[in-house]
Design a protein around this motif. Structure first.
Motif, short mmCIF file in Angstrom:
data_model
loop_
_atom_site.label_atom_id
_atom_site.label_comp_id
_atom_site.label_asym_id
_atom_site.label_seq_id
_atom_site.Cartn_x
_atom_site.Cartn_y
_atom_site.Cartn_z
N ALA A 233 1.89 4.03 1.05
CA ALA A 233 1.00 4.29 2.19
C ALA A 233 -0.40 4.74 1.78
O ALA A 233 -1.40 4.15 2.22
N GLY B 278 -4.00 2.90 2.39
CA GLY B 278 -4.82 3.44 3.45
C GLY B 278 -6.23 3.75 2.98
O GLY B 278 -7.22 3.43 3.66
N PHE C 217 4.53 5.34 9.50
CA PHE C 217 4.50 5.58 8.06
C PHE C 217 5.01 6.96 7.66
O PHE C 217 5.94 7.07 6.87
N LEU D 192 -2.26 4.47 7.86
CA LEU D 192 -1.72 4.62 6.52
C LEU D 192 -2.20 5.91 5.86
O LEU D 192 -1.43 6.62 5.21
N THR E 186 1.90 -3.92 2.35
CA THR E 186 1.32 -2.85 3.17
C THR E 186 -0.12 -3.18 3.55
O THR E 186 -0.41 -3.46 4.72
#
Length: 302
Positions: free
Chosen positions: A57, A61, A88, A195, A232
């Motif tokens: 994550a 992000g 998440f 994220l 992701t």
């Protein structure tokens, strides 16, 4: 703060109606998630669900934040926090815990129940009634996944079951809330917000409960890079774009591609065999998925 510099993110052209292309692009996300099981089994260190979650994550992000250079505004601070936890911060630890404590077949079958839960929530929250053929496709698809993945030797760890059901419920709620709230910005920016929020919650939990590994092999780094970038940073913008454009249950049905790809990857990469029942289940689930999107496409062009 450099991150809020006014570099505009190009807006997507408005789409009058969703198309099968939209469904196909959205399906790439759960299809990529189906490869995570093989990557976890072959490349990642064992028994580190929180580390896997945070490395999936937070780097993705931060990368998307750096690319878009946009932050939430107004009510989207708390909405992003809610969605970031659902998608998440809470979901990833639960799904990795379930993966470590349940056979893949049990986890996949429970995950296939998500479209039915989304149909119920869409009616309750959005006042959107899912057409009967779509509900039927969800039921048939779940049955096909059960045939594909379940075996008589399946272990039923109670905590693993709770974790998987919790994960399914979180994503179902996130799909409906995302549909209800809409999106104030480009999918890349929204994905980066969520994220990062989820990753910032996971980072201290990882340090507290698991700590950092003494070392990581080249294979570990490749595995973490793959789940962070491909499954992701690239996959979730397509997923959120699909939620924005497709009906809630229709987009949720696309998650059936997850166990289909996972089974195919296990066959091709791990040398797993497929029985006649599994092949039947594969065909049933694939047929349900195809018919659901074809029927949805037919309704859209009317």
């Amino acid at each position: 703060m450099a991150i809020i510099a006014e570099r505009p993110v190009p807006a997507e052209p408005a789409a009058a109606k969703p198309t099968l292309r939209d469904a196909g692009l959205a399906a790439l996300a759960p299809a990529s998630w189906g490869t995570v099981y093989v990557v976890t089994a072959t490349l990642l260190p064992p028994d580190r669900p929180l580390l896997a979650a945070v490395l999936r994550a937070l780097p993705a992000g931060l990368l998307l934040l750096a690319l878009t250079r946009r932050l939430p505004h107004g009510s989207w601070w708390w909405k992003t926090t809610v969605l970031g936890m659902l998608n998440f911060g809470a979901f990833l630890p639960l799904i990795f815990y379930a993966a470590y404590h349940l056979p893949g077949g049990v986890a996949a079958t429970l995950g296939a129940l998500q479209p039915l839960l989304v149909a119920v929530l869409a009616l309750a929250v959005l006042r959107v009634r899912t057409p009967a053929p779509t509900v039927l496709a969800a039921i048939v698809g779940a049955g096909g996944v059960a045939l594909l993945t379940l075996s008589s030797e399946a272990r039923l760890d109670p905590l693993g079951l709770i974790a998987m059901l919790g994960a399914v419920g979180l994503v179902a709620v996130a799909i409906v809330l995302t549909k209800k709230w809409g999106r104030p910005d480009h999918p890349l920016a929204m994905t980066g917000w969520q994220l990062t929020m989820g990753g910032l919650v996971l980072a201290p939990a990882t340090l507290l409960f698991e700590g950092l590994p003494g070392s990581l092999t080249t294979a570990n780094l490749i595995g973490y890079g793959y789940i962070g970038v491909v499954t992701t940073a690239l996959a979730y913008p397509l997923w959120f774009r699909g939620i924005d454009r497709l009906a809630p249950t229709s987009v949720s049905l696309l998650t059936l591609t997850n166990p289909l790809v996972a089974t195919a990857a296990g066959f091709l990469v791990l040398g797993q065999t497929l029985t006649g029942w599994q092949l039947t289940g594969f065909a049933v689930a694939l047929t349900a998925l195809t018919l659901s999107q074809t029927l949805a496409g037919a309704r859209r062009v009317r």
